[in-house]
Write a protein that holds these residues in place. Structure first.
Motif, PDB file in Angstrom:
ATOM      1  N   VAL A  62       0.869  -1.173   0.000  1.00 20.38           N
ATOM      2  CA  VAL A  62       0.000   0.000   0.000  1.00 20.38           C
ATOM      3  C   VAL A  62       0.905   1.222   0.000  1.00 20.38           C
ATOM      4  O   VAL A  62       1.686   1.430   0.935  1.00 20.38           O
ATOM      5  CB  VAL A  62      -0.933   0.032   1.245  1.00 20.38           C
ATOM      6  CG1 VAL A  62      -1.803   1.272   1.240  1.00 20.38           C
ATOM      7  CG2 VAL A  62      -1.779  -1.234   1.318  1.00 20.38           C
ATOM      8  N   SER A 107      -4.230   5.401  -3.848  1.00 20.67           N
ATOM      9  CA  SER A 107      -3.101   4.622  -3.377  1.00 20.67           C
ATOM     10  C   SER A 107      -2.796   3.523  -4.382  1.00 20.67           C
ATOM     11  O   SER A 107      -3.703   2.985  -5.017  1.00 20.67           O
ATOM     12  CB  SER A 107      -3.460   4.002  -2.029  1.00 20.67           C
ATOM     13  OG  SER A 107      -2.515   3.075  -1.606  1.00 20.67           O
ATOM     14  N   ASN A 130      -2.141  -0.070  -4.653  1.00 19.44           N
ATOM     15  CA  ASN A 130      -2.372  -1.258  -3.829  1.00 19.44           C
ATOM     16  C   ASN A 130      -2.000  -2.473  -4.657  1.00 19.44           C
ATOM     17  O   ASN A 130      -2.389  -2.570  -5.818  1.00 19.44           O
ATOM     18  CB  ASN A 130      -3.836  -1.361  -3.419  1.00 19.44           C
ATOM     19  CG  ASN A 130      -4.267  -0.189  -2.568  1.00 19.44           C
ATOM     20  OD1 ASN A 130      -3.453   0.446  -1.923  1.00 19.44           O
ATOM     21  ND2 ASN A 130      -5.548   0.102  -2.572  1.00 19.44           N
ATOM     22  N   VAL A 164      -8.278   4.580  -0.813  1.00 20.50           N
ATOM     23  CA  VAL A 164      -8.050   4.069   0.537  1.00 20.50           C
ATOM     24  C   VAL A 164      -8.498   5.157   1.512  1.00 20.50           C
ATOM     25  O   VAL A 164      -8.366   6.351   1.234  1.00 20.50           O
ATOM     26  CB  VAL A 164      -6.549   3.732   0.753  1.00 20.50           C
ATOM     27  CG1 VAL A 164      -6.265   3.376   2.198  1.00 20.50           C
ATOM     28  CG2 VAL A 164      -6.125   2.591  -0.158  1.00 20.50           C
ATOM     29  N   GLY A 183      -0.115   3.737   4.992  1.00 21.56           N
ATOM     30  CA  GLY A 183       0.480   3.493   3.687  1.00 21.56           C
ATOM     31  C   GLY A 183       1.938   3.891   3.699  1.00 21.56           C
ATOM     32  O   GLY A 183       2.363   4.732   4.504  1.00 21.56           O
TER      33      GLY A 183
END
Length: 168
Positions: free
Chosen positions: A124, A140, A142, A153, A159
């Motif tokens: 992340v 984000s 991912n 997110v 993160g």
């Protein structure tokens, strides 16, 4: 766009580094709405109206590494997804993706899950941009072994950050 060869807080390219909530510039261990700096009166706030914090005083990369560095934008992450070859692999004893551009340049982005099991399986990484429709969400990168995508997110979540060198 030039990425630094390691995450913020990492001592090597294979180290996942430290975590941040979106728009927060200080490291912390716990990530909840309650301890998120920008969650007040049961709502997410955006006091200065920025939807892109890249290079601003709210950018963790700029704060931690200086003016030459910033968080990647949503379009920069999308460019990696669209134009590079992604291979799930191991670097040292860390799993993650080796991302290779058409010119042969490559980087390794380690899985950075929060616990011992997810450290082997997910990543992340924050972008600098928030949703313009929902103040609780930011973009984000991912990923898991099976896919990598640009997704929303919750901003108060955790993160990692892979900094980008500014173009002057």
């Amino acid at each position: 766009m030039r990425l630094v060869h390691r995450n913020i807080g990492a001592d090597s390219p294979g180290n996942p580094g430290i975590f941040f909530a979106w728009r927060e510039v200080e490291f912390k261990d716990g990530f909840t709405k309650v301890n998120y700096q920008w969650f007040k009166d049961n709502a997410y706030s955006n006091p200065n109206g920025l939807s892109d914090i890249s290079g601003s005083s709210y950018d963790s990369a700029t704060k931690m590494l200086g003016e030459a560095w910033r968080m990647p934008t949503k379009s920069e992450i999308q460019e990696l997804l669209d134009n590079c070859f992604w291979v799930w692999c191991t670097s040292g004893d860390t799993v993650g993706y080796k991302i290779t551009a058409n010119n042969g340049n490559s980087i390794f982005i380690p899985a950075n899950g929060k616990d011992s099991e997810s450290k082997k399986s997910i990543g992340v990484y924050w972008s600098s941009e928030s949703s313009t429709n929902d103040q609780s969400l930011a973009y984000s990168l991912n990923f898991s072994k099976d896919k990598a995508a640009l997704e929303y997110v919750i901003k108060s979540s955790w993160g990692g950050i892979r900094p980008v060198k500014r173009n002057y």
